[in-house]
Design a protein around this motif. Sequence first.
Motif, PDB file in Angstrom:
ATOM      1  N   LEU A 129       3.125   6.057  -5.993  1.00  0.00           N
ATOM      2  CA  LEU A 129       2.794   6.113  -6.916  1.00  0.00           C
ATOM      3  C   LEU A 129       1.814   7.195  -7.782  1.00  0.00           C
ATOM      4  O   LEU A 129       2.191   7.385  -8.125  1.00  0.00           O
ATOM      5  N   ARG A 130       1.038   7.034  -6.459  1.00  0.00           N
ATOM      6  CA  ARG A 130      -0.330   8.158  -7.123  1.00  0.00           C
ATOM      7  C   ARG A 130       0.156   9.032  -6.472  1.00  0.00           C
ATOM      8  O   ARG A 130      -0.388  10.410  -7.111  1.00  0.00           O
ATOM      9  N   GLY A 131       0.603   9.484  -5.647  1.00  0.00           N
ATOM     10  CA  GLY A 131       1.314  10.806  -5.182  1.00  0.00           C
ATOM     11  C   GLY A 131       2.130  11.673  -6.435  1.00  0.00           C
ATOM     12  O   GLY A 131       2.009  12.873  -6.749  1.00  0.00           O
ATOM     13  N   ASP A 132       2.675  10.266  -7.356  1.00  0.00           N
ATOM     14  CA  ASP A 132       3.901  11.081  -7.543  1.00  0.00           C
ATOM     15  C   ASP A 132       2.981  11.397  -8.927  1.00  0.00           C
ATOM     16  O   ASP A 132       3.621  12.366 -10.030  1.00  0.00           O
ATOM     17  N   ALA A 188       1.204   1.993  -3.212  1.00  0.00           N
ATOM     18  CA  ALA A 188       1.426   2.490  -3.861  1.00  0.00           C
ATOM     19  C   ALA A 188       0.474   3.566  -4.277  1.00  0.00           C
ATOM     20  O   ALA A 188       0.578   4.967  -5.033  1.00  0.00           O
ATOM     21  N   GLY A 189       0.755   4.327  -2.743  1.00  0.00           N
ATOM     22  CA  GLY A 189       0.665   5.870  -2.331  1.00  0.00           C
ATOM     23  C   GLY A 189       1.158   6.157  -2.882  1.00  0.00           C
ATOM     24  O   GLY A 189       1.158   7.563  -3.073  1.00  0.00           O
ATOM     25  N   ALA A 198       0.216  12.979  -8.905  1.00  0.00           N
ATOM     26  CA  ALA A 198      -1.325  13.855  -8.845  1.00  0.00           C
ATOM     27  C   ALA A 198      -0.753  15.154  -9.384  1.00  0.00           C
ATOM     28  O   ALA A 198       0.069  15.478  -9.211  1.00  0.00           O
ATOM     29  N   ARG A 248       0.702  -1.361  -0.225  1.00  0.00           N
ATOM     30  CA  ARG A 248       0.180   0.227   0.321  1.00  0.00           C
ATOM     31  C   ARG A 248       0.649   1.130   0.252  1.00  0.00           C
ATOM     32  O   ARG A 248       0.401   2.466  -0.731  1.00  0.00           O
TER      33      ARG A 248
END
Length: 69
Positions: free
Chosen positions: A8-11, A5-6, A13, A2
């Motif tokens: 990667l999502r932050g990169d 994944a977090g 955004a 997790r």
Amino acid sequence: MRRIAGALRGDFAVAARPAWGYGLLCAVAICLPLSSGVLTGHVREGATAALGGYLTVFGDTPGLPYGER
């Protein structure tokens, strides 16, 4: 997992919405060379110019090409 994944999502955004003029500028930088290349019969050169326009306009810092980020 997790945490990865977090991260990667932050990169990927986007902090704020870009101005509508920025999208128009990107569209012109891509469509104008592609269209002129097709109309003049030089499709490869038009595609190369469109890629260069995209990489130049789509930079993080204004004035710096995309490849120098």
